[in-house]
Design an enzyme around this catalytic site. Structure first.
Site, mmCIF file in Angstrom:
data_model
loop_
_atom_site.group_PDB
_atom_site.id
_atom_site.type_symbol
_atom_site.label_atom_id
_atom_site.label_comp_id
_atom_site.label_asym_id
_atom_site.label_seq_id
_atom_site.Cartn_x
_atom_site.Cartn_y
_atom_site.Cartn_z
ATOM 1 N N ASP A 1 0.827 -1.206 0.000
ATOM 2 C CA ASP A 1 0.000 0.000 0.000
ATOM 3 C C ASP A 1 0.858 1.251 0.000
ATOM 4 O OD1 ASP A 1 -2.872 -1.096 1.968
ATOM 5 O OD2 ASP A 1 -2.154 -1.556 -0.047
ATOM 6 N N ASP B 1 3.926 1.650 -1.198
ATOM 7 C CA ASP B 1 4.529 1.885 -2.514
ATOM 8 C C ASP B 1 3.501 2.431 -3.492
ATOM 9 O OD1 ASP B 1 6.813 -0.983 -2.492
ATOM 10 O OD2 ASP B 1 6.905 1.043 -1.607
ATOM 11 N N ASP C 1 0.821 4.142 -2.788
ATOM 12 C CA ASP C 1 0.550 5.545 -2.468
ATOM 13 C C ASP C 1 1.681 6.451 -2.921
ATOM 14 O OD1 ASP C 1 -1.184 4.807 0.633
ATOM 15 O OD2 ASP C 1 -1.851 4.940 -1.447
ATOM 16 N N SER D 1 -21.320 3.962 -35.118
ATOM 17 C CA SER D 1 -22.424 3.029 -34.887
ATOM 18 C C SER D 1 -22.808 2.421 -36.240
ATOM 19 C CB SER D 1 -23.579 3.715 -34.183
ATOM 20 O OG SER D 1 -23.999 4.791 -34.944
ATOM 21 N N LEU D 2 -23.888 1.702 -36.295
ATOM 22 C CA LEU D 2 -24.242 0.999 -37.532
ATOM 23 C C LEU D 2 -25.621 1.425 -38.004
ATOM 24 C CD1 LEU D 2 -23.193 -2.622 -36.499
ATOM 25 C CD2 LEU D 2 -22.077 -1.205 -38.237
ATOM 26 N N GLU E 1 -22.077 -11.903 -38.947
ATOM 27 C CA GLU E 1 -21.765 -12.325 -37.574
ATOM 28 C C GLU E 1 -22.839 -11.804 -36.627
ATOM 29 O OE1 GLU E 1 -18.413 -9.683 -38.105
ATOM 30 O OE2 GLU E 1 -18.691 -8.949 -36.055
ATOM 31 N N LYS F 1 -24.828 -9.791 -33.859
ATOM 32 C CA LYS F 1 -24.711 -8.463 -33.257
ATOM 33 C C LYS F 1 -24.941 -8.646 -31.764
ATOM 34 C CE LYS F 1 -26.378 -3.733 -33.649
ATOM 35 N NZ LYS F 1 -26.577 -3.483 -32.232
ATOM 36 N N ASP G 1 -25.530 -7.919 -27.945
ATOM 37 C CA ASP G 1 -26.278 -6.866 -27.255
ATOM 38 C C ASP G 1 -25.579 -6.520 -25.938
ATOM 39 O OD1 ASP G 1 -28.190 -5.050 -26.746
ATOM 40 O OD2 ASP G 1 -29.811 -6.472 -26.386
ATOM 41 N N TYR H 1 -14.515 -7.556 -32.500
ATOM 42 C CA TYR H 1 -15.077 -7.633 -33.854
ATOM 43 C C TYR H 1 -14.611 -6.507 -34.780
ATOM 44 C CZ TYR H 1 -18.448 -4.562 -31.509
ATOM 45 O OH TYR H 1 -19.027 -3.578 -30.765
ATOM 46 N N LYS I 1 -31.435 -6.266 -38.026
ATOM 47 C CA LYS I 1 -31.992 -6.487 -36.695
ATOM 48 C C LYS I 1 -33.037 -7.605 -36.698
ATOM 49 C CE LYS I 1 -30.983 -3.717 -33.713
ATOM 50 N NZ LYS I 1 -31.207 -2.314 -33.510
ATOM 51 N N CYS J 1 -52.251 24.016 -25.573
ATOM 52 C CA CYS J 1 -51.101 23.369 -24.944
ATOM 53 C C CYS J 1 -51.428 23.061 -23.482
ATOM 54 C CB CYS J 1 -49.898 24.295 -25.043
ATOM 55 S SG CYS J 1 -48.500 23.705 -24.067
ATOM 56 N N CYS K 1 -49.056 25.472 -21.178
ATOM 57 C CA CYS K 1 -49.110 26.938 -21.079
ATOM 58 C C CYS K 1 -50.409 27.496 -21.638
ATOM 59 C CB CYS K 1 -47.906 27.557 -21.791
ATOM 60 S SG CYS K 1 -48.005 27.447 -23.585
ATOM 61 N N CYS L 1 -47.573 23.633 -29.928
ATOM 62 C CA CYS L 1 -47.869 24.735 -29.028
ATOM 63 C C CYS L 1 -47.292 26.003 -29.641
ATOM 64 C CB CYS L 1 -47.213 24.459 -27.681
ATOM 65 S SG CYS L 1 -47.026 25.916 -26.665
ATOM 66 N N CYS M 1 -43.612 29.017 -23.116
ATOM 67 C CA CYS M 1 -44.129 27.709 -22.698
ATOM 68 C C CYS M 1 -43.072 27.007 -21.833
ATOM 69 C CB CYS M 1 -44.452 26.855 -23.915
ATOM 70 S SG CYS M 1 -44.956 25.191 -23.462
HETATM 71 S S1 IVH Z 1 -19.103 -3.372 -35.978
HETATM 72 C C1 IVH Z 1 -17.542 0.573 -37.672
HETATM 73 N N1 IVH Z 1 -19.886 -5.720 -35.138
HETATM 74 O O1 IVH Z 1 -23.545 -2.450 -32.398
HETATM 75 C C2 IVH Z 1 -18.404 -0.553 -37.232
HETATM 76 N N2 IVH Z 1 -20.709 -3.801 -33.988
HETATM 77 O O2 IVH Z 1 -25.484 -0.577 -33.405
HETATM 78 C C3 IVH Z 1 -18.245 -0.897 -35.816
HETATM 79 N N3 IVH Z 1 -22.144 -4.332 -32.081
HETATM 80 O O3 IVH Z 1 -21.696 0.436 -31.651
HETATM 81 C C4 IVH Z 1 -19.255 -1.804 -35.276
HETATM 82 N N4 IVH Z 1 -22.037 -6.511 -32.248
HETATM 83 O O4 IVH Z 1 -21.461 -1.616 -30.108
HETATM 84 C C5 IVH Z 1 -19.983 -4.399 -34.964
HETATM 85 N N5 IVH Z 1 -20.450 -7.857 -34.459
HETATM 86 C C6 IVH Z 1 -20.535 -6.548 -34.299
HETATM 87 C C7 IVH Z 1 -21.295 -5.974 -33.257
HETATM 88 C C8 IVH Z 1 -21.373 -4.593 -33.148
HETATM 89 C C9 IVH Z 1 -22.534 -5.501 -31.553
HETATM 90 C C10 IVH Z 1 -22.571 -3.010 -31.577
HETATM 91 C C11 IVH Z 1 -21.496 -1.965 -31.459
HETATM 92 C C12 IVH Z 1 -21.986 -0.797 -32.255
HETATM 93 C C13 IVH Z 1 -23.453 -1.058 -32.288
HETATM 94 C C14 IVH Z 1 -24.123 -0.374 -33.456
#
Ligand code: IVH
Length: 705
Positions: A42, A44, A46, A91-92, A125, A127, A129, A235, A323, A428, A431, A446, A452
Site C-alpha cells: 500500500d 509503494d 501511495d 455506430s451501424l 456475424e 450483433k 447486445d 469484432y 436487426k 397546450c 401553457c 404549441c 411555454c
Molecule cells: S461493428 C464501424 N460488429 O452495435 C463498425 N458492432 O449498433 C463498428 N455491435 O456500436 C461496429 N455486435 O457496439 C460491430 N459484431 C458486431 C457488433 C457490433 C454488436 C454493436 C457496437 C456498435 C453497435 C451499433
C-alpha cells in the site's frame, strides 16, 4: 531507480514517467483486484500516486486522459476520466428485412461502380447486445480501455477492463499500436446468478444482461467490476500502426491469434442470399447461445473496399446491422398523456399496464400523433383497418432495440364498453397557448414559444444532452430542478450560475443531492464547456430540423460562429447569395434552411442565442486532415457522367480532402468537374469563369490520377 526531483524533469522525461506511472498504477490495480495478490505494498502504491500527482501539478498540460489520479481511489463524484478516441467509434445503420439487405448490397455496388455479377463478399456475424469498448495496446501492453461515449469522447475504464478475463493485459507479436474494438456483455447464466446475489443482499437488480454489463463496467470502484462476470468479443479495430490483414475475416482471425475471443458464428458470404441464409441460421440458434444478440452484422470483407466506401457522418457505408424482428406483448391502455417537446410538438404518450417486452418492463409507449390514434396515416389513409385507439383498449406493444416502445395494434374483441375515445387537445396542456396544426404537418404544436415552460425545459435538456454541451452533473433531473427554482431559464443562465448563485451556494448545498463538493464540481464542469466546438453549439441550440449531422455540415461549411451567424442573418430574406450558398451545401435541404433562418429571424430567439454566445469560446470547426491538399476549402461541383468512380465516391473523396461539394454552380464555386453529358451546369460555370476540369485532370489534381 533513483528519482529526479520533479522540478528537474524535462518535458520529455515527465511525459515518459507519467506514461510509466499510468501503466504501473493501472497494472497494480488490476493485479490487486484480479488476483487478490497485490504486487505493490500500500505504501509503494501511495508513493507512486503521489509522484504522479506531483508531476501533474508541475506539468498540467501533460496530464494523461487515463491519468491514475482520475481513477480508483479518487472521489466517486469525480467520475471517469475522458478519452478522446483517435479513431471515432462508429455506430451501424439498420436493416429490418430482406429488401433492405438487398438494397444495402445494391447501394454498395452502385457506390463502387460494380455490376450485379461482379464478386463481392461480406462477413456475417451476430450483433452482440452489450456495450462497445475500445482497447488500446502500445508495444503489446494494454494502456487504455475506453467506452464509446458519443463516439468521439468516451470514458476511461482501463482499471475495470483489466479485471475482465477475456481482455488480455499483454499481447505478443502485436502491431506497435493496436486498438481492438468489441463488445462487453454478460451471459444469461451469469446475469441470473448476479441478480440472485443482488436480491439476497438487498442490492439493486438489473432489467437485462446489457444493463447489468453496462452497470458493472461503469463502476468507479474496479473491485466491484472484478466481481461481475463480464466477457468480451472482439469484432473491429480503431487506430493501427500497421494493417492487420487484407480482409475482415482474416483480420478477425489475427485478433483471435493474438488471444481475443471472436464470435464463432462469423462467416464469409458471397452475397445477399448467403447473408440471409446465415441470418436465419443465427436466428435459429438465438435461444441457445447463452447471451443476448439483437441481429446480425454484415461487413464488406475486402478491407481495401471498406476503405474506399468510408463513412457517412456516424455510420460506415460498408457495414449494416440486420436487426431481429421486434418483440411483442399485449396490455391495457390506461391513459393517454400529452408531452410537449422542445419544438412545441404535442406528442401523445400511452400509459400502459406494465408488461414485459423482450425482458424489459414497459409502461409507456409513443402514440406518434393525433392521426395515429384516430387510425389514419399522415396522408389520411387507414391504418389498423381504421380502428381508433381508445383508453381502456387492449393494445399490442413492441420494441426493437433501444427505441421507445410503440403500439402496433389493438384487439377490438376485448374493447370494454367503458372504453373512451381520445380528444386531442387544441391548446397546450402546459401553457394553454393555442396548439396549431399547420397544413401538411402531422404534428400539432404549441404556439407559446419561449413562454411555454415545457418547451423551455425540453430545450434546456437538449442543450445539456450528451451530443450537445454534455455538462457532467447537469442532466435532465437537475435542469428540471433549476428551472423550477427559476435559476436557469435559458442556456445562457447556465454560464451565469456561479456568478449569480455562487454566494447562494449554501442554498444549493442544502438541497437534496447537493453537497459542497458536487456544487464545486458542477461549476467546474460548466466552466470546462465554455470552450466548445461550433458543431456542438449549433446542434445544442435545438433548432427544428437541425440534427447532429446537419449541425456538423454547417460547422464545416462556415468554419466559425461569426461567419455562420452572419450568413444566417444575410439569408433571412430567403434570397440572394447567402441563401443560395446555404442551399448549395450538400445535405442541407429547403426544410432545414428555412427552419434555420426562421429561428435567427425571431427576435427573442436571437437575443437568447446572443446572450449564450457571449459566454462561450467557440472553436472553429475542425477541418479534416487536409495538410497539403490542393482542394482544401474549395467548393467543388460534379456534373455529367464520371467514368472512373461513382459520383458518391468522388464526393466522399473530395470531402476527405477538405473540399466542400455543392449540388449547384454559383459564384462561390471554385471548380466544376464535368464528365461527358454535362449540360447547364457547365454552361453556367463557363459564364461565371469558373475553372472546369474533366475527370482525369481532377484525379491528377488530387493526386489520385
Ligand atoms: S461493428 C464501424 N460488429 O452495435 C463498425 N458492432 O449498433 C463498428 N455491435 O456500436 C461496429 N455486435 O457496439 C460491430 N459484431 C458486431 C457488433 C457490433 C454488436 C454493436 C457496437 C456498435 C453497435 C451499433
Amino acid at each position: 531507480m533513483e528519482k529526479r526531483a520533479v522540478e528537474a524533469l524535462t518535458e520529455t522525461q515527465a511525459r515518459e514517467e507519467l506514461a510509466d506511472l499510468a501503466f504501473r498504477l493501472n497494472r497494480a490495480n488490476s493485479d490487486y483486484h484480479a488476483d487478490d495478490r497485490p504486487v505493490l505494498s500500500d505504501a509503494d502504491y501511495d508513493a507512486l500516486k503521489r509522484r504522479n500527482a506531483e508531476i501533474e501539478a508541475q506539468f498540467p498540460e501533460l496530464k494523461r486522459s487515463d491519468s491514475p489520479s482520475d481513477r480508483i481511489g479518487a472521489a466517486p463524484s469525480e467520475g471517469f476520466g475522458k478519452v478522446t478516441h483517435t479513431t471515432r467509434m462508429m455506430s451501424l445503420g439498420n436493416a429490418f428485412d430482406r429488401g433492405e439487405v438487398i438494397e444495402f448490397d445494391t447501394r454498395i455496388r452502385r457506390y463502387l461502380g460494380l455490376s450485379e455479377e461482379g464478386a463481392l463478399h461480406y462477413t456475417a456475424e451476430p450483433k452482440i447486445d452489450g456495450l462497445s469498448l475500445s482497447l488500446r495496446y502500445e508495444s503489446g501492453r494494454l494502456v487504455q480501455a475506453a467506452t464509446r461515449g458519443d463516439g468521439t469522447v468516451g470514458e476511461n475504464v482501463t482499471a475495470n477492463a483489466l479485471t475482465i478475463d477475456d481482455i488480455p493485459a499483454d499481447l505478443t507479436d502485436a502491431p506497435e499500436v493496436l486498438e481492438v474494438r468489441g463488445e462487453v456483455y454478460m451471459s444469461h447464466a451469469d446475469f441470473a446468478s448476479l441478480n440472485a446475489r443482488q436480491t439476497e443482499r438487498g442490492g439493486k437488480t438489473f432489467a437485462n444482461p446489457r444493463n447489468a454489463a453496462a452497470g458493472s463496467l461503469r463502476q468507479l470502484d474496479a473491485r466491484i467490476t472484478q466481481n461481475r462476470p463480464l466477457r468480451f468479443f472482439a469484432y473491429a479495430w480503431g487506430t493501427l500502426s500497421e494493417p492487420l490483414a487484407y480482409t475482415q475475416m482474416s483480420a478477425i482471425a489475427r485478433l483471435a491469434e493474438l488471444g481475443f475471443c471472436v464470435n464463432p458464428l462469423t462467416r464469409v458470404c458471397d452475397g445477399p442470399d448467403e447473408m440471409l441464409a446465415h441470418y436465419s441460421a443465427i436466428e435459429g440458434q438465438r435461444a441457445t447461445l447463452g447471451y443476448d444478440i439483437d441481429g446480425v452484422v454484415y461487413k464488406v470483407n475486402d478491407l481495401a473496399l471498406q476503405e474506399r466506401l468510408g463513412f457517412r457522418s456516424t455510420t460506415p457505408r460498408w457495414a449494416i446491422a440486420h436487426k431481429f424482428p421486434a418483440e411483442l406483448a399485449w396490455t391495457r391502455l390506461e391513459a393517454i398523456d400529452i408531452k410537449v417537446g422542445r419544438t412545441g410538438a404535442l406528442s401523445p404518450v400511452a400509459r400502459l399496464s406494465p408488461v414485459t417486452v423482450g425482458g424489459v418492463v414497459v409502461s409507456n409507449a409513443t402514440l406518434h400523433n393525433e392521426d395515429y390514434i384516430a387510425g389514419r396515416d399522415s396522408f389520411g389513409a387507414q391504418i389498423r383497418d381504421g380502428k381508433d385507439i381508445r383508453i381502456g383498449d387492449w393494445v399490442q406493444v413492441y420494441r426493437a432495440g433501444d427505441v421507445i416502445p410503440k403500439i402496433a395494434d389493438l384487439d377490438l374483441s376485448r374493447r370494454p364498453d367503458s372504453a373512451k375515445s381520445f380528444e386531442f387537445p387544441t391548446t397546450c396542456p402546459e401553457c394553454q397557448s393555442d396548439a396549431v396544426r399547420e397544413e401538411g404537418d402531422a404534428v400539432r404544436r404549441c404556439s407559446g414559444g419561449l413562454i411555454c415552460p415545457a418547451q423551455a425545459v425540453e430545450k434546456l435538456k437538449h442543450f445539456v444532452a450528451r451530443n450537445a454541451f454534455d455538462i457532467e452533473g447537469l442532466g435532465a433531473k437537475q435542469i428540471e430542478q433549476f428551472y423550477r427554482d427559476g435559476w436557469i431559464k435559458e442556456p445562457a443562465d447556465i454560464f451565469d450560475l456561479k456568478k449569480k448563485y455562487g454566494s447562494g451556494l449554501q442554498q444549493l448545498k442544502n438541497r437534496e443531492g447537493w453537497g459542497d463538493k458536487s456544487a464545486a464540481n458542477l461549476f467546474a464542469a460548466i466552466d470546462e464547456k465554455r470552450k466548445i466546438s461550433l458543431g456542438r453549439v449549433i446542434f445544442a441550440l435545438g433548432l427544428r430540423h437541425v440534427g447532429e449531422a446537419g449541425s456538423n455540415l454547417l460547422a464545416r461549411h462556415y468554419g466559425t460562429w461569426d461567419t455562420f451567424e452572419a450568413a444566417m442573418r444575410d439569408a433571412a430574406s430567403q434570397e440572394g447569395a447567402a441563401w443560395d450558398d446555404l442551399l448549395a451545401i450538400d445535405g442541407v435541404g429547403n426544410v432545414m434552411a428555412q427552419s434555420l433562418v426562421a429561428s435567427f429571424r425571431q427576435e427573442a430567439e436571437r437575443a437568447s442565442i446572443e446572450r449564450l454566445v457571449a459566454h462561450l469560446n467557440i472553436q472553429a470547426a475542425e477541418q479534416r486532415n487536409t495538410d497539403g491538399s490542393p482542394v482544401a476549402g474549395k467548393t467543388v461541383v460534379f456534373t455529367g457522367t464520371l467514368e472512373r468512380m461513382t459520383r458518391a465516391e468522388a464526393k466522399a473523396r473530395a470531402e476527405t480532402l477538405g473540399a466542400k461539394v455543392a449540388g449547384s454552380v454559383s459564384a462561390r464555386t471554385d471548380i466544376l468537374v464535368a464528365g461527358p453529358g454535362a449540360g447547364s451546369k457547365e454552361k453556367k460555370a463557363r459564364e461565371l469563369g469558373i475553372e472546369i476540369l474533366d475527370e482525369d485532370s481532377w484525379l491528377t489534381l488530387i493526386g489520385q490520377g
